[in-house]
Design an enzyme around this catalytic site. Sequence first.
Site, PDB file in Angstrom:
ATOM      1  N   HIS A 317       0.791  -1.225   0.000  1.00  9.80           N
ATOM      2  CA  HIS A 317       0.000   0.000   0.000  1.00  9.80           C
ATOM      3  C   HIS A 317       0.828   1.282   0.000  1.00  9.80           C
ATOM      4  O   HIS A 317       0.406   2.291  -0.561  1.00  9.80           O
ATOM      5  CB  HIS A 317      -0.993  -0.002   1.178  1.00  9.80           C
ATOM      6  CG  HIS A 317      -0.411   0.370   2.507  1.00  9.80           C
ATOM      7  ND1 HIS A 317       0.388  -0.485   3.251  1.00  9.80           N
ATOM      8  CD2 HIS A 317      -0.514   1.512   3.243  1.00  9.80           C
ATOM      9  CE1 HIS A 317       0.747   0.109   4.373  1.00  9.80           C
ATOM     10  NE2 HIS A 317       0.220   1.322   4.403  1.00  9.80           N
ATOM     11  N   LYS A 321       5.417   5.706  -1.483  1.00 10.99           N
ATOM     12  CA  LYS A 321       6.156   6.582  -0.574  1.00 10.99           C
ATOM     13  C   LYS A 321       7.651   6.578  -0.866  1.00 10.99           C
ATOM     14  O   LYS A 321       8.376   7.453  -0.369  1.00 10.99           O
ATOM     15  CB  LYS A 321       5.923   6.166   0.880  1.00 10.99           C
ATOM     16  CG  LYS A 321       4.683   6.780   1.493  1.00 10.99           C
ATOM     17  CD  LYS A 321       4.637   6.567   2.990  1.00 10.99           C
ATOM     18  CE  LYS A 321       3.412   7.240   3.586  1.00 10.99           C
ATOM     19  NZ  LYS A 321       3.286   6.942   5.034  1.00 10.99           N
TER      20      LYS A 321
END
Length: 454
Positions: A317, A321
Amino acid sequence: MNTRSLSLATLIATLSRALDLTEGEPLGHAIRSCWIGMQLGEALSLGEDERHELFYALLLKDAGCSANSHQVSEWFGTDDRSAKYELKSVNWSRLSHAVRYAVAQTKPGAPWRERLTAIANIARRGPQAARTLVEMRCTRGADLVRELGWVSLAPDAVLNLDEHWDGSGQPRGLRGHEIPLLGRILSLAQTVEMFWSRFGPEAARDVARSRRGSWFDPELVDAWLSMSADDTLFTQLAALNLPHQIASYDPKPRSLPWDDHAVLLPIAQVFADIVDTKSSWTASHSWRTAHYAKSLTEILGEPPALQEAALLAGLFHDLGKLGVSNLILDKPGPLSPAERAAIETHPQMTYTLLEPLVPLHMIAEGAAAHHERLDGTGYYRHLKGPHIPYLGQIVAVADVHDALAHARPYRRALSTEDVLAIMRSDRTTKLSPDVFDALEWGLLNQPERFVPTA
């Protein structure tokens, strides 16, 4: 396209683009480096097994990329990705070049007194600083590649990625044939790709020629100069961006059933580790979120296939980042509007990175939807209610729970009671009531379900 099976080569090539992101490189850098390296392997008449190992070493050469991101950001006071990008075109084995790089990259835009203090701190670290950064990256990368379990020579190639032919490299100062052949190929392939992508074909030839016998194995340089003499090679290279384009270069191709988690899960865990290593504040976050998501599907009585999908979506998920600066991830105070906008790009990048994996479409959608909220106030697509993928609603609850239950640079970890109180206020407005109810029931009645076992 077969949507029921997954090429291992395509899977790793797809995920290699996340490593490009962390290094500040354009997506496709590892794929193109792989193509160059495989051409060199062919020119050297390497055997099938060696070329198979070389293929995965090239794609995973930057597996340790996030291990030193915090240090780079902290020491230089700048975006770790831009600092890494600029370093790639510097001959850092020459002191004068290294000094110029440090001066240019340290706290750009800050007052000169502040910059000089930071530069002096880097200087006091001396050559050991470079050795430390390279060792963190290469050692961690080799360990992660080794964890995959189906390669044997590739980890050693990754470990020795930054060694130089004349012994001026890092971290061990190996020279000549002490450096494994695959590591020597990785070093040359990634460098010429970077110089080609930034400065063009002649620069890719020149950097190899100028560092022949210093950074690079002379035999490999000669092979590269011979094969790149015709600009046709660069035309082919320019057309190479997508994962499926490089997959055919794996000499021992392997097709996986899309639900073959025996192979898929360890790969997802390795990339989750790469994400979580980028900031000390998110250590093991992806694994915990994945574990919670799977536990929630169990409590909800979902079938095993959805339980496994939740586990994978949780692991993937935060993949996006890797493209966010550590200056933002590690910031101890409130984010500025620009910083907030930057961090809110990560779910979309997660989807972009996973999108080529057609058999994993549901997992990609669920992973990328973990910041969507029922009332439409989430991001990045601002979906509402039933338009948010169910898997995304599950991962959202798991993600919020873990974020609140663990410390962040701007606040302490919260107790279970406080976490539930905060999340309860968002029940039905932002978070799925059914999924939240499963979390609350589990934490109060079967708390052992929410203690990750690995």
